[in-house]
Motif scaffolding. Structure first.
Motif, PDB file in Angstrom:
ATOM      1  N   MET A   1       3.275   9.100  -6.786  1.00  0.00           N
ATOM      2  CA  MET A   1       3.609   7.888  -6.241  1.00  0.00           C
ATOM      3  C   MET A   1       2.215   6.732  -6.255  1.00  0.00           C
ATOM      4  N   LYS A   2       2.433   5.716  -6.483  1.00  0.00           N
ATOM      5  CA  LYS A   2       1.404   4.774  -6.578  1.00  0.00           C
ATOM      6  C   LYS A   2       0.842   4.374  -5.268  1.00  0.00           C
ATOM      7  N   ALA A   3       1.593   4.047  -4.338  1.00  0.00           N
ATOM      8  CA  ALA A   3       1.014   3.388  -3.035  1.00  0.00           C
ATOM      9  C   ALA A   3       1.596   4.124  -1.662  1.00  0.00           C
ATOM     10  N   THR A   4       0.896   4.142  -0.842  1.00  0.00           N
ATOM     11  CA  THR A   4       1.370   4.386   0.567  1.00  0.00           C
ATOM     12  C   THR A   4       0.831   3.325   1.544  1.00  0.00           C
ATOM     13  N   VAL A   5       1.940   2.995   2.206  1.00  0.00           N
ATOM     14  CA  VAL A   5       1.587   1.658   3.161  1.00  0.00           C
ATOM     15  C   VAL A   5       1.473   2.622   4.531  1.00  0.00           C
ATOM     16  N   ALA A   6       0.542   2.081   5.368  1.00  0.00           N
ATOM     17  CA  ALA A   6       0.021   2.899   6.556  1.00  0.00           C
ATOM     18  C   ALA A   6       0.035   1.728   7.721  1.00  0.00           C
ATOM     19  N   ILE A   7       0.852   1.956   8.801  1.00  0.00           N
ATOM     20  CA  ILE A   7       0.954   0.834   9.904  1.00  0.00           C
ATOM     21  C   ILE A   7       0.585   1.925  11.061  1.00  0.00           C
TER      22      ILE A   7
ATOM     23  N   GLU B   1       7.701  -0.262  -8.646  1.00  0.00           N
ATOM     24  CA  GLU B   1       7.484   1.384  -8.625  1.00  0.00           C
ATOM     25  C   GLU B   1       7.666   1.814  -7.301  1.00  0.00           C
ATOM     26  N   PRO B   2       7.892   3.183  -7.032  1.00  0.00           N
ATOM     27  CA  PRO B   2       8.002   3.741  -5.828  1.00  0.00           C
ATOM     28  C   PRO B   2       6.758   3.659  -5.046  1.00  0.00           C
ATOM     29  N   PHE B   3       7.167   3.467  -3.433  1.00  0.00           N
ATOM     30  CA  PHE B   3       6.169   3.519  -2.604  1.00  0.00           C
ATOM     31  C   PHE B   3       6.761   4.074  -1.331  1.00  0.00           C
TER      32      PHE B   3
ATOM     33  N   GLY C   1       0.277   8.554  -1.710  1.00  0.00           N
ATOM     34  CA  GLY C   1      -0.040   7.649  -2.661  1.00  0.00           C
ATOM     35  C   GLY C   1      -1.379   7.645  -3.528  1.00  0.00           C
ATOM     36  N   ASP C   2      -1.622   7.360  -4.771  1.00  0.00           N
ATOM     37  CA  ASP C   2      -2.682   6.981  -5.274  1.00  0.00           C
ATOM     38  C   ASP C   2      -3.741   6.119  -4.332  1.00  0.00           C
ATOM     39  N   TYR C   3      -2.977   5.075  -3.718  1.00  0.00           N
ATOM     40  CA  TYR C   3      -3.603   4.050  -2.939  1.00  0.00           C
ATOM     41  C   TYR C   3      -3.045   4.138  -1.562  1.00  0.00           C
ATOM     42  N   ILE C   4      -4.115   3.904  -0.603  1.00  0.00           N
ATOM     43  CA  ILE C   4      -3.545   3.523   0.665  1.00  0.00           C
ATOM     44  C   ILE C   4      -3.797   2.386   1.173  1.00  0.00           C
ATOM     45  N   LEU C   5      -2.693   1.507   1.639  1.00  0.00           N
ATOM     46  CA  LEU C   5      -2.900   0.053   1.990  1.00  0.00           C
ATOM     47  C   LEU C   5      -2.428   0.275   3.367  1.00  0.00           C
ATOM     48  N   PHE C   6      -3.613  -0.427   4.170  1.00  0.00           N
ATOM     49  CA  PHE C   6      -3.215  -0.387   5.768  1.00  0.00           C
ATOM     50  C   PHE C   6      -2.915  -1.952   6.063  1.00  0.00           C
ATOM     51  N   LEU C   7      -1.745  -2.007   6.842  1.00  0.00           N
ATOM     52  CA  LEU C   7      -1.194  -3.159   7.274  1.00  0.00           C
ATOM     53  C   LEU C   7      -1.358  -3.283   8.898  1.00  0.00           C
ATOM     54  N   ASP C   8      -1.976  -4.194   9.659  1.00  0.00           N
ATOM     55  CA  ASP C   8      -1.871  -4.197  10.988  1.00  0.00           C
ATOM     56  C   ASP C   8      -0.377  -4.175  11.641  1.00  0.00           C
ATOM     57  N   ASP C   9      -0.078  -3.566  12.676  1.00  0.00           N
ATOM     58  CA  ASP C   9       1.333  -3.543  13.109  1.00  0.00           C
ATOM     59  C   ASP C   9       1.713  -4.982  13.633  1.00  0.00           C
ATOM     60  N   ASP C  10       0.699  -6.052  13.827  1.00  0.00           N
ATOM     61  CA  ASP C  10       0.999  -7.357  14.266  1.00  0.00           C
ATOM     62  C   ASP C  10       0.785  -8.380  13.204  1.00  0.00           C
ATOM     63  N   ALA C  11       0.975  -7.904  11.738  1.00  0.00           N
ATOM     64  CA  ALA C  11       0.768  -8.719  10.474  1.00  0.00           C
ATOM     65  C   ALA C  11       2.180  -8.526   9.424  1.00  0.00           C
ATOM     66  N   VAL C  12       2.222  -9.396   8.863  1.00  0.00           N
ATOM     67  CA  VAL C  12       3.430  -9.466   7.903  1.00  0.00           C
ATOM     68  C   VAL C  12       2.765  -9.771   6.476  1.00  0.00           C
ATOM     69  N   ALA C  13       3.323  -9.116   5.670  1.00  0.00           N
ATOM     70  CA  ALA C  13       2.716  -8.977   4.336  1.00  0.00           C
ATOM     71  C   ALA C  13       3.521 -10.168   3.313  1.00  0.00           C
ATOM     72  N   CYS C  14       2.906 -10.660   2.441  1.00  0.00           N
ATOM     73  CA  CYS C  14       3.510 -11.445   1.392  1.00  0.00           C
ATOM     74  C   CYS C  14       4.371 -10.663   0.562  1.00  0.00           C
TER      75      CYS C  14
ATOM     76  N   SER D   1       2.085  -5.200  -4.816  1.00  0.00           N
ATOM     77  CA  SER D   1       1.682  -5.328  -6.437  1.00  0.00           C
ATOM     78  C   SER D   1       0.295  -5.938  -6.573  1.00  0.00           C
ATOM     79  N   GLY D   2      -0.103  -7.011  -5.876  1.00  0.00           N
ATOM     80  CA  GLY D   2      -1.272  -7.474  -6.023  1.00  0.00           C
ATOM     81  C   GLY D   2      -2.482  -6.461  -5.880  1.00  0.00           C
ATOM     82  N   ILE D   3      -2.329  -5.643  -4.690  1.00  0.00           N
ATOM     83  CA  ILE D   3      -3.239  -4.785  -4.454  1.00  0.00           C
ATOM     84  C   ILE D   3      -3.424  -3.575  -5.573  1.00  0.00           C
ATOM     85  N   VAL D   4      -2.392  -2.978  -5.944  1.00  0.00           N
ATOM     86  CA  VAL D   4      -2.328  -1.921  -6.957  1.00  0.00           C
ATOM     87  C   VAL D   4      -2.623  -2.326  -8.374  1.00  0.00           C
ATOM     88  N   SER D   5      -2.452  -3.442  -8.660  1.00  0.00           N
ATOM     89  CA  SER D   5      -2.647  -4.063  -9.996  1.00  0.00           C
ATOM     90  C   SER D   5      -4.356  -4.175  -9.999  1.00  0.00           C
TER      91      SER D   5
END
Length: 295
Positions: free
Chosen positions: A1-7, A30-32, A83-96, A101-105
């Motif tokens: 798996m390429k990505a894990t998003v963590a909140i 791809e799967p995340f 995931g190969d990469y861990i992406l942290f998103l704040d709980d009071d944020a929304v992602a584009c 895809s931008g982070i992983v690439s």
């Protein structure tokens, strides 16, 4: 798996719901997976996460972490991630839509990249205050470092609302320091700075404006009182994380009366007064941060 998003979250169920909905709209092919670390919430966060999981085929994993602390929650997410990469998103944020895809690439373009920070746009509840000084905007987790993908040169740092790591960096180094980072209502920080400083010894740190998030700034924070409190805790955080505490302590003791005198000199200039009061508060935080490490 390429990505894990963590909140990581504490008592922000409504915000978590919006963050999760933004992840369902990602254009990543791809799967995340998504991991929500519930850091001892007493609201209906668990129900929100479970309901979101029924709306999508994306794996949304709910993890309850009893021990309070943002760094504790982040480290729990790192342990759980697949995931190969861990992406942290704040709980009071929304992602584009192109966030993942931008982070992983970008990670995949160069194996030397260990950390990536993305643009963070403010979502003010109301309007941005006209008294906010340019140098204090970052204290509201606003980041607009460059108009293109560039390496972030020290001392520039990504912010935790939109920061990602190559998971393999944690094979050889410890994750977030748990004596730094917010615990409950305090505003202790610098956990990201300390970790990224260590990562820079072996990897590069990059910034992308294309993988952006929008970070909410509630009306309760739009006051000089909150900002001065934030500045104070920034000083405490700097002192706690510093290896040169004695030097910081002595310099701060000397600076406080100087800035107090300047506040008198510029009595009729409100912006200069606030700037000098801010510096007094920051240095008081440095002093108290040094003292608390020896208690």
């Amino acid at each position: 798996m390429k990505a894990t998003v963590a909140i990581c979250t504490h008592n922000r169920a409504a915000d978590v719901e919006e963050a999760l909905l933004s992840l369902m709209r990602q254009d990543f092919a791809e799967p995340f997976e998504v991991i929500v670390v519930d850091n001892r919430s007493t609201d209906h966060t668990k129900q929100v996460v479970q309901d979101a999981g029924r709306l999508t085929t994306i794996p949304i994993v709910y993890v309850y972490e009893e021990r309070l602390g943002l760094s504790v929650a982040r480290n729990r997410a790192i342990r759980e991630a697949r995931g190969d990469y861990i992406l942290f998103l704040d709980d009071d944020a929304v992602a584009c839509e192109g966030w993942i895809s931008g982070i992983v690439s970008l990670f995949e373009s160069d194996p030397r990249i260990g950390c990536i920070g993305g643009k963070i746009e403010p979502a003010w509840e109301g309007e941005e205050p006209n008294w906010l000084l340019p140098e204090n905007r970052t204290l509201y987790t606003i980041l607009d470092y460059a108009d293109e993908i560039v390496e972030m040169q020290k001392p520039a740092m990504p912010f935790g609302a939109n920061v990602s790591f190559r998971m393999s960096v944690f094979d050889a180094m410890k994750p977030f320091r748990e004596d730094l980072g917010r615990v409950g209502s305090n505003l202790l920080s610098s956990e990201e700075t300390e970790l990224i400083d260590r990562i820079r010894a072996s990897y590069t740190v990059y910034y992308t404006p294309y993988a952006w998030v929008r970070h909410k700034i509630p009306r309760s924070r739009i006051s000089r009182k909150w900002l001065l409190r934030r500045i104070y805790w920034q000083g405490v955080s700097k002192a706690v994380s510093s290896e040169r505490k004695a030097g910081l302590f002595l310099k701060s003791l000397l600076k406080v009366p100087v800035f107090a005198l300047l506040s008198v000199v510029f009595f009729f200039d409100r912006r200069r007064i606030f700037r000098n009061v801010s510096k007094i508060i920051y240095n008081n935080g440095l002093i108290n941060g040094v003292l608390r490490t020896y208690n």
